[in-house]
Design a protein around this motif. Sequence first.
Motif, PDB file in Angstrom:
ATOM      1  N   ALA A  72       0.741  -1.294   0.071  1.00  7.68           N
ATOM      2  CA  ALA A  72      -0.015   0.015   0.073  1.00  7.68           C
ATOM      3  C   ALA A  72       0.674   1.226  -0.118  1.00  7.68           C
ATOM      4  O   ALA A  72       0.609   2.315  -0.437  1.00  7.68           O
ATOM      5  CB  ALA A  72      -0.844   0.052   1.141  1.00  7.68           C
ATOM      6  N   VAL A  73       1.986   1.381   0.792  1.00  5.70           N
ATOM      7  CA  VAL A  73       2.923   2.343   0.699  1.00  5.70           C
ATOM      8  C   VAL A  73       3.536   2.742  -0.477  1.00  5.70           C
ATOM      9  O   VAL A  73       3.767   3.433  -1.152  1.00  5.70           O
ATOM     10  CB  VAL A  73       4.068   2.178   1.852  1.00  5.70           C
ATOM     11  CG1 VAL A  73       5.224   3.325   1.698  1.00  5.70           C
ATOM     12  CG2 VAL A  73       3.492   2.033   3.079  1.00  5.70           C
ATOM     13  N   ARG A  74       3.801   1.257  -1.403  1.00 12.87           N
ATOM     14  CA  ARG A  74       4.468   1.558  -2.627  1.00 12.87           C
ATOM     15  C   ARG A  74       3.282   2.013  -3.443  1.00 12.87           C
ATOM     16  O   ARG A  74       3.767   2.925  -4.365  1.00 12.87           O
ATOM     17  CB  ARG A  74       4.859   0.102  -3.198  1.00 12.87           C
ATOM     18  CG  ARG A  74       5.584  -0.079  -4.503  1.00 12.87           C
ATOM     19  CD  ARG A  74       6.243  -1.106  -4.790  1.00 12.87           C
ATOM     20  NE  ARG A  74       7.049  -1.837  -3.831  1.00 12.87           N
ATOM     21  CZ  ARG A  74       6.907  -2.709  -2.856  1.00 12.87           C
ATOM     22  NH1 ARG A  74       5.639  -3.246  -2.987  1.00 12.87           N
ATOM     23  NH2 ARG A  74       7.751  -3.192  -2.149  1.00 12.87           N
ATOM     24  N   ARG A  75       2.047   1.646  -3.416  1.00 14.60           N
ATOM     25  CA  ARG A  75       1.123   2.191  -4.358  1.00 14.60           C
ATOM     26  C   ARG A  75       0.800   3.592  -4.096  1.00 14.60           C
ATOM     27  O   ARG A  75       0.765   4.448  -5.119  1.00 14.60           O
ATOM     28  CB  ARG A  75      -0.169   1.344  -4.318  1.00 14.60           C
ATOM     29  CG  ARG A  75      -0.284   0.066  -4.679  1.00 14.60           C
ATOM     30  CD  ARG A  75      -1.788  -0.338  -4.780  1.00 14.60           C
ATOM     31  NE  ARG A  75      -2.201  -0.702  -3.345  1.00 14.60           N
ATOM     32  CZ  ARG A  75      -2.102  -1.621  -2.496  1.00 14.60           C
ATOM     33  NH1 ARG A  75      -1.469  -2.742  -3.073  1.00 14.60           N
ATOM     34  NH2 ARG A  75      -2.741  -1.744  -1.462  1.00 14.60           N
ATOM     35  N   ALA A  76       1.017   4.346  -3.041  1.00 14.30           N
ATOM     36  CA  ALA A  76       0.934   5.632  -2.760  1.00 14.30           C
ATOM     37  C   ALA A  76       1.892   6.211  -3.302  1.00 14.30           C
ATOM     38  O   ALA A  76       1.780   7.320  -3.951  1.00 14.30           O
ATOM     39  CB  ALA A  76       0.708   5.885  -1.073  1.00 14.30           C
ATOM     40  N   ALA A  77       3.116   5.549  -3.219  1.00 13.51           N
ATOM     41  CA  ALA A  77       4.423   6.280  -3.841  1.00 13.51           C
ATOM     42  C   ALA A  77       4.342   6.690  -5.385  1.00 13.51           C
ATOM     43  O   ALA A  77       4.510   7.519  -5.890  1.00 13.51           O
ATOM     44  CB  ALA A  77       5.660   5.875  -3.338  1.00 13.51           C
ATOM     45  N   GLN A  78       3.931   5.396  -6.010  1.00 15.26           N
ATOM     46  CA  GLN A  78       3.791   5.271  -7.456  1.00 15.26           C
ATOM     47  C   GLN A  78       2.644   6.312  -7.895  1.00 15.26           C
ATOM     48  O   GLN A  78       2.881   6.957  -8.789  1.00 15.26           O
ATOM     49  CB  GLN A  78       3.341   4.137  -7.950  1.00 15.26           C
ATOM     50  CG  GLN A  78       3.504   3.662  -9.562  1.00 15.26           C
ATOM     51  CD  GLN A  78       4.862   4.074  -9.953  1.00 15.26           C
ATOM     52  OE1 GLN A  78       5.812   3.263  -9.518  1.00 15.26           O
ATOM     53  NE2 GLN A  78       4.783   5.112 -10.869  1.00 15.26           N
ATOM     54  N   LYS A  79       1.479   6.454  -7.285  1.00 20.50           N
ATOM     55  CA  LYS A  79       0.596   7.282  -7.587  1.00 20.50           C
ATOM     56  C   LYS A  79       1.148   8.964  -7.389  1.00 20.50           C
ATOM     57  O   LYS A  79       1.076   9.655  -8.502  1.00 20.50           O
ATOM     58  CB  LYS A  79      -0.562   7.248  -6.596  1.00 20.50           C
ATOM     59  CG  LYS A  79      -1.663   8.281  -6.880  1.00 20.50           C
ATOM     60  CD  LYS A  79      -2.612   8.053  -5.731  1.00 20.50           C
ATOM     61  CE  LYS A  79      -3.971   9.364  -6.000  1.00 20.50           C
ATOM     62  NZ  LYS A  79      -4.934   9.334  -4.767  1.00 20.50           N
ATOM     63  N   LEU A  80       2.127   9.198  -6.480  1.00 17.11           N
ATOM     64  CA  LEU A  80       2.671  10.401  -6.470  1.00 17.11           C
ATOM     65  C   LEU A  80       3.697  10.567  -7.697  1.00 17.11           C
ATOM     66  O   LEU A  80       4.000  11.704  -8.274  1.00 17.11           O
ATOM     67  CB  LEU A  80       3.677  10.625  -5.315  1.00 17.11           C
ATOM     68  CG  LEU A  80       4.283  11.764  -5.019  1.00 17.11           C
ATOM     69  CD1 LEU A  80       3.364  13.324  -5.166  1.00 17.11           C
ATOM     70  CD2 LEU A  80       5.000  11.781  -3.697  1.00 17.11           C
ATOM     71  N   SER A  81       4.413   9.631  -7.716  1.00 20.67           N
ATOM     72  CA  SER A  81       5.298   9.601  -9.128  1.00 20.67           C
ATOM     73  C   SER A  81       4.822   9.962 -10.563  1.00 20.67           C
ATOM     74  O   SER A  81       5.085  10.652 -11.378  1.00 20.67           O
ATOM     75  CB  SER A  81       6.361   8.165  -9.138  1.00 20.67           C
ATOM     76  OG  SER A  81       7.149   8.251  -8.324  1.00 20.67           O
TER      77      SER A  81
END
Length: 248
Positions: free
Chosen positions: A78-87
């Motif tokens: 979930a942390v990775r998904r949030a970061a990818q959304k920001l990228s």
Amino acid sequence: MARVAQLLSAIGSHGTVGARLLDLSRATGIARPTVHRLLQELQDVGYVRQLENKRYALGTALFHLGAAAPSPVRDLAAVRRAAQKLSDACGDTVYVAILQFGAAHYIVRTEGAFPIRAQSVNVGDTIPLTSSYNGLILLAQLDEDAREQHLARLEHDQPDAWRTTSLTEHEQALRLALTQIDADGYVYGADVVMPGLAGIALPVPSSTGRPIAAVSISGLESRLPAEREPELLALLRATADEIARFID
């Protein structure tokens, strides 16, 4: 037990540099004679050790105890998904790091669409707090004495890319960044942790009041001009709030 927990937390906030008895008494509000007695008891069971400079640091027995404890990151995907959304939104590299053993441990790196990337840190790397934007955010959560101990090691911790620049100049850039974090709660700028690299970072909110994680956007200096600061800060804050749901 509450006082022991306070004391261990205060010692841990100083990382490997250790804390003076006076520092611990001030941080916890516990009288110095009581702090001294508790430290002796904690040393007896290996939870605390006294360094050669008489400061106190966490002991190796806590390492074994901590190995049995759950990770503060409850949902890495979930942390990775949030970061990818920001990228995807900003087009650049996003990093998430947590404070570990007095250093910044990187748990996530995601990429945006911009073809030239600033990949200065890899997932799994554990680097000095003075060597990255996330690290500076985590360094700013420590007390003044602990900060100074980390800055005093800059000569040994300085990234190779800074070797052509004076140590004094680099230290001044780091101190200015810490001043910005103290005043604004985040850092934004270029040529702070590495020449030619720009970044913006802020802490991930914590229920304890002492953040143990940070999130950042990094890119070439031309990718993060001053006019993008409001836009990027808003995106970053939303991401930090989302990540906070998955980190204790």
